[in-house]
Design a protein around this motif. Structure first.
Motif, PDB file in Angstrom:
ATOM      1  N   PHE A 101      81.165   7.112 -33.849  1.00 59.15           N
ATOM      2  CA  PHE A 101      80.013   8.025 -33.700  1.00 59.15           C
ATOM      3  C   PHE A 101      80.407   9.439 -34.145  1.00 59.15           C
ATOM      4  CE2 PHE A 101      77.418  11.009 -31.313  1.00 59.15           C
ATOM      5  CZ  PHE A 101      76.140  10.495 -31.468  1.00 59.15           C
ATOM      6  N   GLU A 102      81.609   9.852 -33.751  1.00 64.32           N
ATOM      7  CA  GLU A 102      82.085  11.177 -34.130  1.00 64.32           C
ATOM      8  C   GLU A 102      82.179  11.308 -35.647  1.00 64.32           C
ATOM      9  OE1 GLU A 102      81.980  13.263 -31.083  1.00 64.32           O
ATOM     10  OE2 GLU A 102      83.787  14.026 -32.019  1.00 64.32           O
TER      11      GLU A 102
ATOM     12  N   ILE B 164      80.362   9.731 -37.803  1.00 66.24           N
ATOM     13  CA  ILE B 164      79.002   9.836 -38.338  1.00 66.24           C
ATOM     14  C   ILE B 164      78.466  11.244 -38.116  1.00 66.24           C
ATOM     15  CG2 ILE B 164      76.634   9.021 -38.061  1.00 66.24           C
ATOM     16  CD1 ILE B 164      77.840   6.267 -37.353  1.00 66.24           C
ATOM     17  N   MET B 165      78.733  11.807 -36.942  1.00 62.52           N
ATOM     18  CA  MET B 165      78.255  13.154 -36.654  1.00 62.52           C
ATOM     19  C   MET B 165      78.891  14.176 -37.595  1.00 62.52           C
ATOM     20  SD  MET B 165      75.990  13.375 -34.354  1.00 62.52           S
ATOM     21  CE  MET B 165      75.291  11.840 -34.888  1.00 62.52           C
ATOM     22  N   ASN B 166      80.188  14.015 -37.831  1.00 64.75           N
ATOM     23  CA  ASN B 166      80.896  15.017 -38.623  1.00 64.75           C
ATOM     24  C   ASN B 166      80.742  14.833 -40.121  1.00 64.75           C
ATOM     25  OD1 ASN B 166      81.970  16.577 -36.526  1.00 64.75           O
ATOM     26  ND2 ASN B 166      83.599  15.092 -36.165  1.00 64.75           N
TER      27      ASN B 166
ATOM     28  N   TYR C 164      73.695   2.178 -38.453  1.00 65.60           N
ATOM     29  CA  TYR C 164      74.771   2.479 -39.402  1.00 65.60           C
ATOM     30  C   TYR C 164      75.654   1.246 -39.539  1.00 65.60           C
ATOM     31  CZ  TYR C 164      73.743   7.472 -39.679  1.00 65.60           C
ATOM     32  OH  TYR C 164      73.147   8.678 -39.920  1.00 65.60           O
TER      33      TYR C 164
ATOM     34  N   PHE D  35      86.252  16.228 -28.558  1.00 67.01           N
ATOM     35  CA  PHE D  35      85.161  15.546 -29.250  1.00 67.01           C
ATOM     36  C   PHE D  35      83.954  16.492 -29.337  1.00 67.01           C
ATOM     37  CE2 PHE D  35      86.398  11.000 -29.577  1.00 67.01           C
ATOM     38  CZ  PHE D  35      87.634  11.088 -28.987  1.00 67.01           C
ATOM     39  N   THR D  36      83.016  16.187 -30.219  1.00 63.99           N
ATOM     40  CA  THR D  36      81.843  17.046 -30.341  1.00 63.99           C
ATOM     41  C   THR D  36      81.020  16.978 -29.056  1.00 63.99           C
ATOM     42  OG1 THR D  36      80.520  15.255 -31.248  1.00 63.99           O
ATOM     43  CG2 THR D  36      81.646  16.665 -32.825  1.00 63.99           C
TER      44      THR D  36
ATOM     45  N   ILE E 244      77.808  16.569 -28.814  1.00 61.23           N
ATOM     46  CA  ILE E 244      76.853  15.476 -28.876  1.00 61.23           C
ATOM     47  C   ILE E 244      77.590  14.138 -28.704  1.00 61.23           C
ATOM     48  CG2 ILE E 244      76.871  15.264 -31.404  1.00 61.23           C
ATOM     49  CD1 ILE E 244      73.619  15.071 -30.758  1.00 61.23           C
TER      50      ILE E 244
ATOM     51  N   ILE F 192      76.784   5.214 -25.015  1.00 62.60           N
ATOM     52  CA  ILE F 192      77.474   4.045 -25.592  1.00 62.60           C
ATOM     53  C   ILE F 192      77.958   3.153 -24.461  1.00 62.60           C
ATOM     54  CG2 ILE F 192      79.499   3.289 -26.891  1.00 62.60           C
ATOM     55  CD1 ILE F 192      79.257   5.915 -28.509  1.00 62.60           C
TER      56      ILE F 192
ATOM     57  N   VAL G 106      72.599   5.022 -33.416  1.00 60.43           N
ATOM     58  CA  VAL G 106      73.019   6.409 -33.588  1.00 60.43           C
ATOM     59  C   VAL G 106      71.845   7.369 -33.498  1.00 60.43           C
ATOM     60  CG1 VAL G 106      74.057   8.050 -35.186  1.00 60.43           C
ATOM     61  CG2 VAL G 106      75.027   5.771 -34.955  1.00 60.43           C
TER      62      VAL G 106
ATOM     63  N   LYS H 157      77.539  20.146 -32.698  1.00 55.90           N
ATOM     64  CA  LYS H 157      78.638  19.361 -33.259  1.00 55.90           C
ATOM     65  C   LYS H 157      79.984  20.051 -33.043  1.00 55.90           C
ATOM     66  CE  LYS H 157      75.732  16.842 -36.363  1.00 55.90           C
ATOM     67  NZ  LYS H 157      75.230  16.631 -37.714  1.00 55.90           N
TER      68      LYS H 157
END
Lengths: 287, 281
Positions: free
Chosen positions: A156-157, A159-161, A228, B131-132, B134, B142, B149, B171
């Protein structure tokens, strides 16, 4: 001075201990079985996990093939092959189809493996959750409780970044709907070959002292999200410069002189076999 | 027959001790302790026979001096620590007939991930600092089974907006945030899977007054909107007065007084509560 080593370098009880860990690993697909990783004549991190598996399994009838990132002729592959041969006197080969035991660093051969063959993968980092949770005691608990949000969180990180899943190699997989496993740094392209493989796949991490396995015909699913989906590297419209293959994993090489990039099979023995076939066919046609 | 309202969470005879105990302190009725500490065997009794019911949509405040067992109780309720003895029943889990403390670790994890949220006093404990933001919120979703997503991103953005984190910073990792912002990210995380029960451990301690006010506003608004039941631990009586319907007063691991918040603050019965309320004024 010639030292007479025991067959396959190890003493029999060492081999037995490694085989016992291997059996347990096969019985619990994807579970990392700790084992007493031996001192080896090569440095840790250079394939000692794979080599220990190979040496514990090899018998007089085996034919061994060693690959290093697709190449049979790299120094590391040759050295390992020599060590196996010097301590066992068994045959080695470059041909995937002929080999019974294939030790590989970070590739699954292009030629589909068949029942009865064993693929041994060398693993630098067996713990798929390590970047999420540094403590081994904790990751063991997470595995025991099937708590894998960390594995998805790391994707997920990405995808976010970066807008997509960016694992180039070692994309985590779910084995037999139970354990999340690091498939060793094979390219994503090879992940699909693990699923329901006819051959037994063993993974050995010498430095981290872990053995795990994907038994034949086991379900292996690459982790992804509903929106995704998992995607492999694409070599669409590309063909090997040497043998003309398409749909295989290719290296992109850059020619300084002409300033252009070209593609070539990463699996050298596959490429060579294809070229030999072609030249025989051409020879037969001209005759 | 009148149907009585079922409590959302029912805590019964919760005990937590650190140390093995000895003949001097084993028996709760006759034990002689210095505060919560046995001078003979050095066992600490952090929670002694704590019981309360929390009803749907209710906020219970827990006040008391530091070391009185408030946070330990919260850690036991969130399974961060194992309770020595006692029972907890959660209405949302198997109709409240199973003692949560007796469930397996997998089930406890399920309860944490699906049915509870907790905000720690120290954001380091509740967030993954690298971590971000979000991603931190997504982690909880999760864990609760979401694999989409876009859904997690939308929900994360919605929550972060609600807790006043500017959208251009979602982010960013919480380690780059101020303490107040980290605390608000934690609240967003705790709320991400719409838990019926929220545990708040000193959420506003250490925040400056304006941020405190906005965090409290937020909690109140969210609680009204979503009908969450909240256990709110604080040593700040102002916070408790503003938010809590009922209040427990803890001292040396025991609940010394309990009742409507107004009643407790206006007409304290116990000597300790009187002292506490007076020191406020």
């Amino acid at each position: 001075m010639q030292i007479n080593y025991n067959f396959a370098f190890f003493d029999e009880s060492s081999k037995r201990e490694i085989r016992r860990a291997t059996l347990k690993a096969i019985a619990v697909p994807g579970y990392q079985v700790p084992f007493a990783s031996r001192e080896m004549p090569i440095a840790r991190g250079w394939g000692t996990g794979g080599l220990q598996l190979t040496l514990s399994l090899v018998g007089l009838d085996d034919i061994v093939k060693v690959i290093d990132q697709g190449s049979d002729e790299s120094v590391n592959a040759v050295s390992i092959k020599k060590l196996v041969q010097n301590t066992t006197d068994i045959r080695t080969t470059d041909e995937t189809a002929k080999a019974t035991l294939i030790q590989s660093r970070h590739r699954v051969p292009e030629i589909p493996l068949r029942a009865g063959q064993i693929l041994v993968l060398q693993v630098p980092m067996p713990e798929p959750l390590r970047m999420y949770e540094p403590r081994e005691a904790e990751t063991k608990k997470l595995h025991a409780e099937k708590e894998y949000s960390g594995a998805w969180l790391m994707l997920f990180e990405q995808i976010m970044n970066y807008g997509s899943m960016t694992t180039g190699a070692d994309h985590p997989v779910m084995v037999h709907d139970r354990y999340v496993m690091a498939p060793s740094p094979i390219p994503k392209f090879d992940n699909a070959k693990l699923n329901s493989s006819e051959a037994l796949i063993l993974l050995g991490a010498g430095r981290e002292k872990k053995i795990y396995a994907v038994p034949p015909y086991t379900k292996v699913v690459s982790l992804d999200f509903e929106d995704y989906p998992f995607e492999t590297e694409s070599f669409e419209d590309r063909s090997c410069r040497l043998c003309g293959s398409t749909g295989v994993f290719m290296d992109e090489l850059y020619d300084d002189a002409s300033g252009t990039a070209y593609f070539q099979c990463n699996d050298t023995s596959y490429c060579l076999e294809r070229m030999n076939e072609q030249s025989w066919r051409e020879g037969a046609e001209s005759r | 027959m009148i149907q009585m309202e079922q409590p959302m969470i029912s805590v019964q005879h919760l005990n937590k001790q650190f140390g093995p105990g000895c003949p001097h302190c084993m028996n709760p009725a006759s034990r002689k302790l210095y505060k919560n500490f046995c001078t003979v065997c050095h066992t600490v009794y952090s929670c002694q026979d704590v019981s309360f019911d929390l009803y749907p949509g209710e906020i219970i405040g827990v006040v008391g001096e530091s070391g009185s067992g408030k946070s330990t109780m919260m850690r036991c309720l969130y399974f961060d620590q194992e309770a020595t003895s006692g029972e907890v029943y959660l209405q949302a889990y198997k109709d409240g007939i199973r003692n949560l403390f007796a469930e397996s670790t997998q089930q406890k994890r399920y309860i944490r991930n699906h049915l509870m949220g907790k905000v720690y006093q120290n954001p380091m404990l509740g967030l993954r600092m690298d971590f971000t933001s979000i991603g931190n919120i997504a982690e909880k979703m999760i864990a609760a089974g979401s694999r989409r997503v876009s859904e997690m991103e939308d929900r994360g953005m919605e929550l972060l907006e609600k807790v006043h984190i500017p959208l251009h910073r979602i982010k960013e990792a919480p380690k780059h945030f101020s303490g107040g912002m980290q605390q608000r990210v934690q609240i967003a995380k705790a709320l991400s899977n719409r838990p019926p029960v929220l545990l708040l451990d000193e959420v506003t301690t250490g925040l400056d007054l304006s941020v405190q006010a906005s965090v409290l506003d937020l909690i109140k608004a969210l609680q009204r909107e979503l009908g969450i039941s909240i256990v709110l631990v604080s040593h700040d009586l102002g916070v408790v007065r503003m938010l809590a319907d009922r209040t427990l007063v803890m001292l040396d691991g025991k609940v010394v007084e309990e009742g409507l918040t107004d009643q407790i603050l206006e007409d304290p019965q116990e000597a300790y509560t009187q002292q506490l309320v007076h020191s406020l004024l």
